[in-house]
Motif scaffolding. Structure first.
Motif, PDB file in Angstrom:
ATOM      1  N   SER A  78       0.826  -1.206   0.000  1.00 54.39           N
ATOM      2  CA  SER A  78       0.000   0.000   0.000  1.00 54.39           C
ATOM      3  C   SER A  78       0.864   1.263   0.000  1.00 54.39           C
ATOM      4  O   SER A  78       0.533   2.247  -0.676  1.00 54.39           O
ATOM      5  CB  SER A  78      -0.933   0.000   1.217  1.00 54.39           C
ATOM      6  N   CYS A  79       1.964   1.235   0.746  1.00 57.21           N
ATOM      7  CA  CYS A  79       2.893   2.379   0.751  1.00 57.21           C
ATOM      8  C   CYS A  79       3.473   2.603  -0.640  1.00 57.21           C
ATOM      9  O   CYS A  79       3.585   3.750  -1.108  1.00 57.21           O
ATOM     10  CB  CYS A  79       4.021   2.142   1.755  1.00 57.21           C
ATOM     11  N   TRP A  80       3.837   1.505  -1.306  1.00 57.35           N
ATOM     12  CA  TRP A  80       4.428   1.619  -2.646  1.00 57.35           C
ATOM     13  C   TRP A  80       3.418   2.200  -3.636  1.00 57.35           C
ATOM     14  O   TRP A  80       3.742   3.115  -4.396  1.00 57.35           O
ATOM     15  CB  TRP A  80       4.908   0.250  -3.126  1.00 57.35           C
ATOM     16  N   VAL A  81       2.200   1.675  -3.632  1.00 52.49           N
ATOM     17  CA  VAL A  81       1.175   2.165  -4.559  1.00 52.49           C
ATOM     18  C   VAL A  81       0.852   3.629  -4.277  1.00 52.49           C
ATOM     19  O   VAL A  81       0.713   4.440  -5.205  1.00 52.49           O
ATOM     20  CB  VAL A  81      -0.105   1.307  -4.465  1.00 52.49           C
ATOM     21  N   LEU A 121      -3.326  -6.438  -8.296  1.00 54.39           N
ATOM     22  CA  LEU A 121      -2.790  -7.639  -7.648  1.00 54.39           C
ATOM     23  C   LEU A 121      -2.980  -7.576  -6.129  1.00 54.39           C
ATOM     24  O   LEU A 121      -3.251  -8.601  -5.485  1.00 54.39           O
ATOM     25  CB  LEU A 121      -1.307  -7.801  -7.985  1.00 54.39           C
ATOM     26  N   ALA A 122      -2.863  -6.369  -5.566  1.00 56.07           N
ATOM     27  CA  ALA A 122      -3.079  -6.207  -4.124  1.00 56.07           C
ATOM     28  C   ALA A 122      -4.519  -6.555  -3.756  1.00 56.07           C
ATOM     29  O   ALA A 122      -4.781  -7.185  -2.720  1.00 56.07           O
ATOM     30  CB  ALA A 122      -2.747  -4.777  -3.692  1.00 56.07           C
ATOM     31  N   LYS A 123      -5.472  -6.148  -4.608  1.00 57.83           N
ATOM     32  CA  LYS A 123      -6.884  -6.472  -4.331  1.00 57.83           C
ATOM     33  C   LYS A 123      -7.104  -7.991  -4.372  1.00 57.83           C
ATOM     34  O   LYS A 123      -7.933  -8.508  -3.604  1.00 57.83           O
ATOM     35  CB  LYS A 123      -7.805  -5.805  -5.367  1.00 57.83           C
ATOM     36  N   MET A 124      -6.383  -8.672  -5.228  1.00 56.29           N
ATOM     37  CA  MET A 124      -6.513 -10.129  -5.287  1.00 56.29           C
ATOM     38  C   MET A 124      -5.948 -10.781  -4.025  1.00 56.29           C
ATOM     39  O   MET A 124      -6.539 -11.703  -3.467  1.00 56.29           O
ATOM     40  CB  MET A 124      -5.803 -10.674  -6.533  1.00 56.29           C
ATOM     41  N   THR A 125      -4.802 -10.285  -3.563  1.00 54.61           N
ATOM     42  CA  THR A 125      -4.206 -10.876  -2.357  1.00 54.61           C
ATOM     43  C   THR A 125      -5.048 -10.587  -1.124  1.00 54.61           C
ATOM     44  O   THR A 125      -5.026 -11.357  -0.156  1.00 54.61           O
ATOM     45  CB  THR A 125      -2.783 -10.345  -2.122  1.00 54.61           C
ATOM     46  N   GLU A 126      -5.816  -9.485  -1.161  1.00 51.53           N
ATOM     47  CA  GLU A 126      -6.649  -9.141  -0.008  1.00 51.53           C
ATOM     48  C   GLU A 126      -7.815 -10.106   0.185  1.00 51.53           C
ATOM     49  O   GLU A 126      -8.485 -10.065   1.233  1.00 51.53           O
ATOM     50  CB  GLU A 126      -7.168  -7.708  -0.150  1.00 51.53           C
ATOM     51  N   LEU A 127      -8.057 -10.965  -0.768  1.00 51.43           N
ATOM     52  CA  LEU A 127      -9.059 -12.012  -0.582  1.00 51.43           C
ATOM     53  C   LEU A 127      -8.679 -12.922   0.590  1.00 51.43           C
ATOM     54  O   LEU A 127      -9.541 -13.563   1.195  1.00 51.43           O
ATOM     55  CB  LEU A 127      -9.216 -12.840  -1.860  1.00 51.43           C
ATOM     56  N   LEU A 128      -7.379 -12.955   0.895  1.00 47.48           N
ATOM     57  CA  LEU A 128      -6.920 -13.763   2.021  1.00 47.48           C
ATOM     58  C   LEU A 128      -7.473 -13.250   3.350  1.00 47.48           C
ATOM     59  O   LEU A 128      -7.542 -14.005   4.320  1.00 47.48           O
ATOM     60  CB  LEU A 128      -5.388 -13.776   2.066  1.00 47.48           C
ATOM     61  N   ASP A 129      -7.866 -11.969   3.403  1.00 49.97           N
ATOM     62  CA  ASP A 129      -8.484 -11.444   4.627  1.00 49.97           C
ATOM     63  C   ASP A 129      -9.620 -12.355   5.086  1.00 49.97           C
ATOM     64  O   ASP A 129      -9.696 -12.747   6.249  1.00 49.97           O
ATOM     65  CB  ASP A 129      -9.057 -10.044   4.381  1.00 49.97           C
TER      66      ASP A 129
END
Length: 299
Positions: A78-81, A121-129
């Motif tokens: 999130s910091c990078w984006v 890609l970050a939104k996809m990884t957030e499915l792990l929440d």
């Protein structure tokens, strides 16, 4: 049959090849909608069926170290984006009124497109929440708001990456990344244990910040109704109703999570001052008889 197949092929080619941005169209998970939709389908099946069924007779997983590492990585992404969005556009060359997409192959344009892709890609990884909620048996956290947000955002960001990776719409991703820096930092501290309890007061402010971002997103997207810079005006058909709906869902969550408990506490204090106990059964007749009995004893 052959004519029907040709029509489907032409339509598919038109939607997913010709209209797509050639710079991003060949990137992982972007070429076709099928891989992304398959992941979302499997995610929903796990969260709603397979996961609860598997965990029914099992103790919840703790995953403390896993949660700390996962949330820390989300903070870094999130910091990078957030940095890329500001440094590559919004603090330098982008117009706050109306900003078209730069479809060129310049380093600056590719940098913005890459930032949009990483956001997807970050939104996809957030499915792990949600997956972690299921295996930790935190079912109360899996609300309609949570499911809607985690299902819709990957699809929206996929469309942005494939067709319009840059321009006016990226401000939403930049703001959302800023909110996620704070949110996942909070989750990381929460996963570290009770000694970080003083940081837990952030939670209600994070929800407020999320509501503010949707207000800004609504106002910013509304400018497309008045200014024409080449960015598709039809995008407001999605962004404006979605901003309103998200705001409503987050406000409803905020009210139920924070306002109602405060009201209940206030009402309970009033009841105590009136000589009544703060009890959920008050008003059904049972406690009224008890209070009358107590009054007779006092007399």
């Amino acid at each position: 049959m052959s004519l029907s197949n040709n029509t489907i092929a032409r339509t598919y080619n038109k939607l997913f090849v010709e209209l797509a941005d050639p710079r991003t169209n060949d990137w992982f998970l972007i070429t076709s909608p099928i891989p992304g939709l398959t992941i979302i389908y499997l995610y929903l099946q796990f969260v709603l069926k397979w996961g609860p069924r598997y965990m029914a007779d099992k103790q919840p997983f703790q995953l403390q170290k896993t949660m700390v590492v996962y949330n820390f990585l989300q903070v870094l992404v999130s910091c990078w984006v957030f940095h890329e969005g500001l440094d590559a556009g919004w603090l330098r060359t982008y117009s706050w009124k109306c900003q078209p997409v730069d479809f060129s192959n310049t380093p600056e344009a590719i940098r913005v497109a890459r930032g949009v892709y990483i956001y997807f890609l970050a939104k996809m990884t957030e499915l792990l929440d949600t997956v972690f909620f299921v295996i930790r048996k935190k079912e109360r956290q899996i609300t309609f708001l949570h499911m809607y947000h985690h299902t819709v955002m990957p699809m929206i960001s996929w469309g942005a990456t494939k067709y319009y990776p840059g321009g006016h719409g990226t401000l939403i991703g930049v703001m959302n990344s800023f909110v996620h820096i704070i949110m996942y930092t909070y989750y990381m501290f929460a996963a570290m244990g009770p000694k970080y309890q003083r940081f837990f007061a952030w939670k209600r402010h994070i929800t407020t910040l999320q509501m503010v971002q949707f207000c800004i997103a609504f106002l910013h997207s509304s400018q497309l109704l008045f200014y024409d810079c080449g960015y598709p005006r039809w995008s407001v058909v999605f962004t404006l109703p979605n901003s309103i709906f998200f705001y409503y869902l987050f406000y409803d969550f905020y009210y139920k999570s924070y306002k109602k408990p405060e009201e209940a506490k206030t009402n309970g204090q009033v009841n105590k001052e009136n000589g009544l106990k703060d009890h959920p059964k008050i008003g059904n007749g049972t406690n009224e008889i008890k209070y009358q009995s107590d009054e007779k004893k006092i007399k």
